[in-house]
Design a protein around this motif. Sequence first.
Motif, PDB file in Angstrom:
ATOM      1  N   THR A 209       0.787  -1.240   0.000  1.00 30.52           N
ATOM      2  CA  THR A 209       0.000   0.000   0.000  1.00 30.52           C
ATOM      3  C   THR A 209       0.820   1.292   0.000  1.00 30.52           C
ATOM      4  N   PRO A 210       2.077   1.306   0.490  1.00 31.22           N
ATOM      5  CA  PRO A 210       2.823   2.573   0.484  1.00 31.22           C
ATOM      6  C   PRO A 210       2.968   3.148  -0.923  1.00 31.22           C
ATOM      7  N   THR A 211       3.022   4.471  -1.001  1.00 30.11           N
ATOM      8  CA  THR A 211       3.255   5.139  -2.281  1.00 30.11           C
ATOM      9  C   THR A 211       4.634   5.784  -2.273  1.00 30.11           C
ATOM     10  N   ARG A 212       5.196   5.919  -3.460  1.00 30.11           N
ATOM     11  CA  ARG A 212       6.512   6.511  -3.607  1.00 30.11           C
ATOM     12  C   ARG A 212       6.523   7.458  -4.810  1.00 30.11           C
ATOM     13  N   ASP A 213       7.468   8.401  -4.760  1.00 35.52           N
ATOM     14  CA  ASP A 213       7.712   9.365  -5.836  1.00 35.52           C
ATOM     15  C   ASP A 213       9.035   8.949  -6.476  1.00 35.52           C
ATOM     16  N   PHE A 214       8.955   8.298  -7.635  1.00 41.46           N
ATOM     17  CA  PHE A 214      10.132   7.669  -8.238  1.00 41.46           C
ATOM     18  C   PHE A 214      10.832   8.587  -9.240  1.00 41.46           C
ATOM     19  N   ASN A 215      12.126   8.819  -9.009  1.00 42.91           N
ATOM     20  CA  ASN A 215      12.987   9.554  -9.940  1.00 42.91           C
ATOM     21  C   ASN A 215      13.817   8.582 -10.765  1.00 42.91           C
ATOM     22  N   TYR A 216      13.849   8.761 -12.075  1.00 46.52           N
ATOM     23  CA  TYR A 216      14.797   7.993 -12.872  1.00 46.52           C
ATOM     24  C   TYR A 216      16.194   8.527 -12.602  1.00 46.52           C
ATOM     25  N   VAL A 217      17.178   7.638 -12.512  1.00 43.91           N
ATOM     26  CA  VAL A 217      18.509   8.008 -12.031  1.00 43.91           C
ATOM     27  C   VAL A 217      19.158   9.122 -12.851  1.00 43.91           C
ATOM     28  N   LYS A 218      18.908   9.162 -14.143  1.00 44.11           N
ATOM     29  CA  LYS A 218      19.522  10.216 -14.959  1.00 44.11           C
ATOM     30  C   LYS A 218      18.929  11.581 -14.628  1.00 44.11           C
ATOM     31  N   ASP A 219      17.665  11.614 -14.232  1.00 44.40           N
ATOM     32  CA  ASP A 219      17.065  12.871 -13.780  1.00 44.40           C
ATOM     33  C   ASP A 219      17.624  13.272 -12.416  1.00 44.40           C
ATOM     34  N   THR A 220      17.839  12.300 -11.542  1.00 49.24           N
ATOM     35  CA  THR A 220      18.446  12.593 -10.247  1.00 49.24           C
ATOM     36  C   THR A 220      19.838  13.169 -10.426  1.00 49.24           C
ATOM     37  N   VAL A 221      20.643  12.552 -11.271  1.00 52.82           N
ATOM     38  CA  VAL A 221      22.001  13.026 -11.536  1.00 52.82           C
ATOM     39  C   VAL A 221      21.977  14.440 -12.099  1.00 52.82           C
ATOM     40  N   ASN A 222      21.081  14.697 -13.015  1.00 52.00           N
ATOM     41  CA  ASN A 222      20.962  16.044 -13.579  1.00 52.00           C
ATOM     42  C   ASN A 222      20.590  17.058 -12.504  1.00 52.00           C
ATOM     43  N   GLY A 223      19.776  16.620 -11.529  1.00 48.72           N
ATOM     44  CA  GLY A 223      19.436  17.486 -10.414  1.00 48.72           C
ATOM     45  C   GLY A 223      20.658  17.881  -9.603  1.00 48.72           C
ATOM     46  N   PHE A 224      21.524  16.924  -9.298  1.00 44.01           N
ATOM     47  CA  PHE A 224      22.776  17.227  -8.594  1.00 44.01           C
ATOM     48  C   PHE A 224      23.584  18.284  -9.343  1.00 44.01           C
ATOM     49  N   ILE A 225      23.736  18.084 -10.635  1.00 43.51           N
ATOM     50  CA  ILE A 225      24.589  18.975 -11.422  1.00 43.51           C
ATOM     51  C   ILE A 225      23.980  20.369 -11.516  1.00 43.51           C
ATOM     52  N   GLU A 226      22.677  20.458 -11.685  1.00 46.70           N
ATOM     53  CA  GLU A 226      22.029  21.768 -11.757  1.00 46.70           C
ATOM     54  C   GLU A 226      22.098  22.496 -10.411  1.00 46.70           C
ATOM     55  N   ILE A 227      21.974  21.765  -9.310  1.00 44.06           N
ATOM     56  CA  ILE A 227      22.113  22.381  -7.985  1.00 44.06           C
ATOM     57  C   ILE A 227      23.534  22.905  -7.805  1.00 44.06           C
ATOM     58  N   ILE A 240      14.651  16.643  -4.928  1.00 44.50           N
ATOM     59  CA  ILE A 240      14.563  16.245  -6.339  1.00 44.50           C
ATOM     60  C   ILE A 240      13.408  15.253  -6.405  1.00 44.50           C
ATOM     61  N   ALA A 241      12.310  15.672  -6.995  1.00 44.05           N
ATOM     62  CA  ALA A 241      11.086  14.860  -7.000  1.00 44.05           C
ATOM     63  C   ALA A 241      10.330  15.066  -8.303  1.00 44.05           C
ATOM     64  N   THR A 242       9.521  14.091  -8.675  1.00 47.56           N
ATOM     65  CA  THR A 242       8.703  14.221  -9.885  1.00 47.56           C
ATOM     66  C   THR A 242       7.359  14.865  -9.582  1.00 47.56           C
ATOM     67  N   GLN A 243       6.971  14.861  -8.316  1.00 46.34           N
ATOM     68  CA  GLN A 243       5.671  15.336  -7.848  1.00 46.34           C
ATOM     69  C   GLN A 243       4.542  14.453  -8.393  1.00 46.34           C
ATOM     70  N   GLN A 244       4.853  13.157  -8.507  1.00 40.89           N
ATOM     71  CA  GLN A 244       3.864  12.145  -8.867  1.00 40.89           C
ATOM     72  C   GLN A 244       4.099  10.940  -7.965  1.00 40.89           C
ATOM     73  N   GLU A 245       3.038  10.177  -7.685  1.00 45.85           N
ATOM     74  CA  GLU A 245       3.198   9.022  -6.805  1.00 45.85           C
ATOM     75  C   GLU A 245       2.522   7.797  -7.390  1.00 45.85           C
TER      76      GLU A 245
END
Length: 326
Positions: A209-227, A240-245
Amino acid sequence: MKKILVTGSDGFIGSHLTEELVKKGYEVKAFVYYNSFNTWGWLDTLPKDILESIEIFQGDIRDPNGVRQAVDGLDAVFHLAALIAIPFSYHSPDTYVDTNIKGTLNVLQAARDCNTERVLVTSTSEVYGTAQYVPIDELHPFQGQSPYSATKIGADRLAESFYRSFQLPVSIVRPFNTYGPRQSARAVIPTIITQLLAGKNEIKLGSLTPTRDFNYVKDTVNGFIEIYKSDRTIGEEINIATQQEISIEQLANELIRQIRPSARIITEEQRLRPEKSEVNRLLGSNQKIKSLTSWKPNYTFEEGLSETIEFFKHNLDKYKVDIYNL
């Protein structure tokens, strides 16, 4: 071009980040966990031209002297080294304190001593615990629902203290649930995919039943670099989130549909977290990262899953499918 140290570069996200930084022209030193086999984790699988561009530093994040040696002379540190498996943190919480809290302290102290220009400390959405409101923004209360999350809260607050006390240019990077190629089977998506690809008709999972907000790893990596590229992120903690669950059950059914439609889900007792430790809902806000950087997700969930499934098809031999991975 800036010289960057990536701790935890031998791991899942760290190896993808190291690879992408090299592709973007940065000079990268990869801090890998010393072992007598002389293996460099997932870095060993990188293309030869990428690997030859990386300076490898073997050490232990718990050793302040080695960390200081690794940091000296570099412009930035991306600190990803951590113990992250929640079930194992029930078993061995001391090691999480030593690695996640003391290891982070070693990085912060070394960066302060070496006048490092930027430090990115990796957090986790688990620090929030079960959502008290959604989407979860950076003002959401913290709740240590496992020894793992408690140590990450401690590491984050240490990072904040070094910014406020010593003006160390720290950014706290908080990815929600990252998935993709090279992830260990202790995470839910590889757990499901590897069982399905191995021909299992009964897919063993914990709570559905738990829900999660899943980031694809390449989007996560891009988040690090942009930060890293934005000075506006200094002194900030940023999701770093997709804002979807999606629920674990929905996720499992989708993967079953794509890979092995005849399979069914069964709940296995040993995979269940203690009731008060289970994080029942994670849905992150990405408004802050979008306001401070040019980041946006480039992959849909379907695209990310497709690339992930393809990876596991060709690397199933690296996973022990019949053993529950803590």
